[in-house]
Design an enzyme around this catalytic site. Sequence first.
Site, PDB file in Angstrom:
ATOM      1  N   HIS A  52       1.003  -1.134  -0.369  1.00  0.00           N
ATOM      2  CA  HIS A  52      -0.099   0.005  -0.428  1.00  0.00           C
ATOM      3  C   HIS A  52       1.226   1.171  -0.032  1.00  0.00           C
ATOM      4  O   HIS A  52       2.332   0.890   0.420  1.00  0.00           O
ATOM      5  CB  HIS A  52      -0.924  -0.099   1.517  1.00  0.00           C
ATOM      6  CG  HIS A  52      -2.020  -0.950   1.444  1.00  0.00           C
ATOM      7  ND1 HIS A  52      -2.907  -0.768   1.980  1.00  0.00           N
ATOM      8  CD2 HIS A  52      -2.108  -2.264   0.896  1.00  0.00           C
ATOM      9  CE1 HIS A  52      -3.817  -2.479   1.919  1.00  0.00           C
ATOM     10  NE2 HIS A  52      -3.394  -2.766   0.409  1.00  0.00           N
ATOM     11  N   GLU A  54       1.125   3.720   1.270  1.00  0.00           N
ATOM     12  CA  GLU A  54       1.794   4.713   2.498  1.00  0.00           C
ATOM     13  C   GLU A  54       2.235   3.730   3.489  1.00  0.00           C
ATOM     14  O   GLU A  54       3.297   4.239   3.867  1.00  0.00           O
ATOM     15  CB  GLU A  54       0.568   5.515   3.459  1.00  0.00           C
ATOM     16  CG  GLU A  54      -0.082   4.100   4.569  1.00  0.00           C
ATOM     17  CD  GLU A  54      -1.211   4.081   3.383  1.00  0.00           C
ATOM     18  OE1 GLU A  54      -1.829   3.376   2.060  1.00  0.00           O
ATOM     19  OE2 GLU A  54      -3.071   3.973   3.782  1.00  0.00           O
ATOM     20  N   CYS A  82      -6.040   2.258   5.772  1.00  0.00           N
ATOM     21  CA  CYS A  82      -7.024   0.807   6.484  1.00  0.00           C
ATOM     22  C   CYS A  82      -6.241   0.220   7.645  1.00  0.00           C
ATOM     23  O   CYS A  82      -5.277   0.682   7.869  1.00  0.00           O
ATOM     24  CB  CYS A  82      -6.169  -0.384   5.051  1.00  0.00           C
ATOM     25  SG  CYS A  82      -4.565  -1.255   4.965  1.00  0.00           S
ATOM     26  N   CYS A  85      -2.508  -0.240   7.540  1.00  0.00           N
ATOM     27  CA  CYS A  85      -1.665   0.942   7.055  1.00  0.00           C
ATOM     28  C   CYS A  85      -2.259   1.886   9.007  1.00  0.00           C
ATOM     29  O   CYS A  85      -0.937   2.181   9.234  1.00  0.00           O
ATOM     30  CB  CYS A  85      -1.772   1.802   6.853  1.00  0.00           C
ATOM     31  SG  CYS A  85      -1.544   0.754   4.550  1.00  0.00           S
TER      32      CYS A  85
HETATM   33 ZN   LIG Z   1      -3.497  -0.018   3.989  1.00  0.00          ZN
END
Ligand SMILES: [Zn+2]
Length: 159
Positions: A52, A54, A82, A85
């Site tokens: 992802h 980030e 999410c 993260c």
């Molecule tokens: Zn994420």
Amino acid sequence: MEDEYFMKLAMKEAEKAEAEGEVPIGAVIVKDDKVIASGYNQREQSQRASSHAEFIAIERANEYEGSWRLEDCTLYVTLEPCPMCAGAILQSRIPRVVYGAADPKAGCAGSLYQLLEDNRFNHVSEVAPGVLGDACGDMLSHFFRSLRSKKKKKPAVDN
Ligand SMILES: [Zn+2]
């Protein structure tokens, strides 16, 4: 506004993802008004669940700082983080997170859960939601719309 300036840089990262056929999500990490790390979604290319935007930016910032602590940094990301993260944000002690579009299906910075501002954890990260949220959301909906129309336009295979 400073937050909008850095969110635009995160959107530029998201554009890189889109150019590579990835869902357009981008992130930058800022310290002392300087971008020290950036990342964009690369899940399809890497085939890693952790790719992802980030998450990648956090790993790069850790490397840049030579530290797992990112205590003087702000994370900008075009889509609400999410649970994975949000966990990485807490683990790296990032004190402030600015996100663009809300994610009603996975967002853990207020939409489904509020993991970042839950003071039962040993670290709390202040959340600034919805910065250039419409523009960030438009990138995503435009991406999925064109994906759907590409699928429709595929010619039938004749045997
Ligand atoms: Zn994420």
